[in-house]
Design an enzyme around this catalytic site. Structure first.
Site, PDB file in Angstrom:
ATOM      1  N   ALA A 125       0.823  -1.211   0.000  1.00 48.60           N
ATOM      2  CA  ALA A 125       0.000   0.000   0.000  1.00 48.60           C
ATOM      3  C   ALA A 125       0.858   1.263   0.000  1.00 48.60           C
ATOM      4  CB  ALA A 125      -0.939   0.000   1.206  1.00 48.60           C
ATOM      5  N   GLU A 126       1.859   1.320   0.857  1.00 45.24           N
ATOM      6  CA  GLU A 126       2.685   2.531   0.924  1.00 45.24           C
ATOM      7  C   GLU A 126       3.495   2.719  -0.350  1.00 45.24           C
ATOM      8  OE1 GLU A 126       5.366   5.296   3.797  1.00 45.24           O
ATOM      9  OE2 GLU A 126       4.296   3.577   4.629  1.00 45.24           O
ATOM     10  N   THR A 127       3.954   1.630  -0.923  1.00 45.15           N
ATOM     11  CA  THR A 127       4.692   1.730  -2.184  1.00 45.15           C
ATOM     12  C   THR A 127       3.809   2.324  -3.280  1.00 45.15           C
ATOM     13  OG1 THR A 127       6.112  -0.154  -1.614  1.00 45.15           O
ATOM     14  CG2 THR A 127       5.933   0.403  -3.952  1.00 45.15           C
TER      15      THR A 127
END
Length: 171
Positions: free
Chosen positions: A74-76
């Protein structure tokens, strides 16, 4: 693992970064952590970022996809969208990540799709939906990134930002 050879960028984005001598697939890769976890970026634009993550090798002791693995994906994806939204004159720094895990997955590949919830001048927020191979929602995440201007040499404007960029580059 973690190869970015199939990323599709809008031509105007490719041209913008190429003029600066920047290799977009390398810049927007998932880095060493993403490579170790098998993250692959399939599509990337400020409006939609798609990537995959294998469940195998990314499980917790019960054999289910680790929640932290979902958070990495998700953060990527949200960071890539934020960076593309901010353009070549800004860096995106994650300031808030929230993940809700809906169901467990034991095998296969999960796919994340990041779409903007807010695209501002100083912040960008993306909703990331992670689904299993049957299209069932596994995780819903929200990432907010702060967009910071960089100087002509490609460095962040504050000492703290320069340190952070140097640490990221060393990873």
């Amino acid at each position: 693992m973690g190869e970015q050879s199939s990323v599709k960028f809008p031509q105007e984005v490719i041209d913008e970064y190429a003029a600066l001598g920047v290799d977009l697939p390398a810049l927007f890769s998932a880095g060493h952590l993403g490579a170790r976890m098998g993250v692959k970026i399939q599509e990337a634009s400020a409006e939609r970022v798609v990537g995959t993550l294998p469940v195998e090798g990314n499980t917790q002791p019960y054999g289910l996809l680790h929640g932290g693995a979902s958070a990495v994906l998700a953060e990527t994806l949200g960071s890539i969208g934020s960076m593309l939204h901010g353009g070549s004159g800004r860096i995106a720094v994650g300031v808030d990540l929230n993940c809700t895990h809906h169901r467990g997955v034991r095998s296969g590949l999960v796919t994340g799709v990041a779409t903007p919830a807010h695209q501002g001048r100083s912040t960008a927020t993306y909703e990331i939906v992670i689904s299993d191979e049957q299209g069932r929602r596994v995780c819903t995440a929200r990432l907010t990134c702060l967009l910071r201007e960089i100087d002509e040499a490609g460095r962040a404007r504050t000492v703290a930002e320069m340190r952070e960029a140097k640490e990221r580059a060393a990873q």
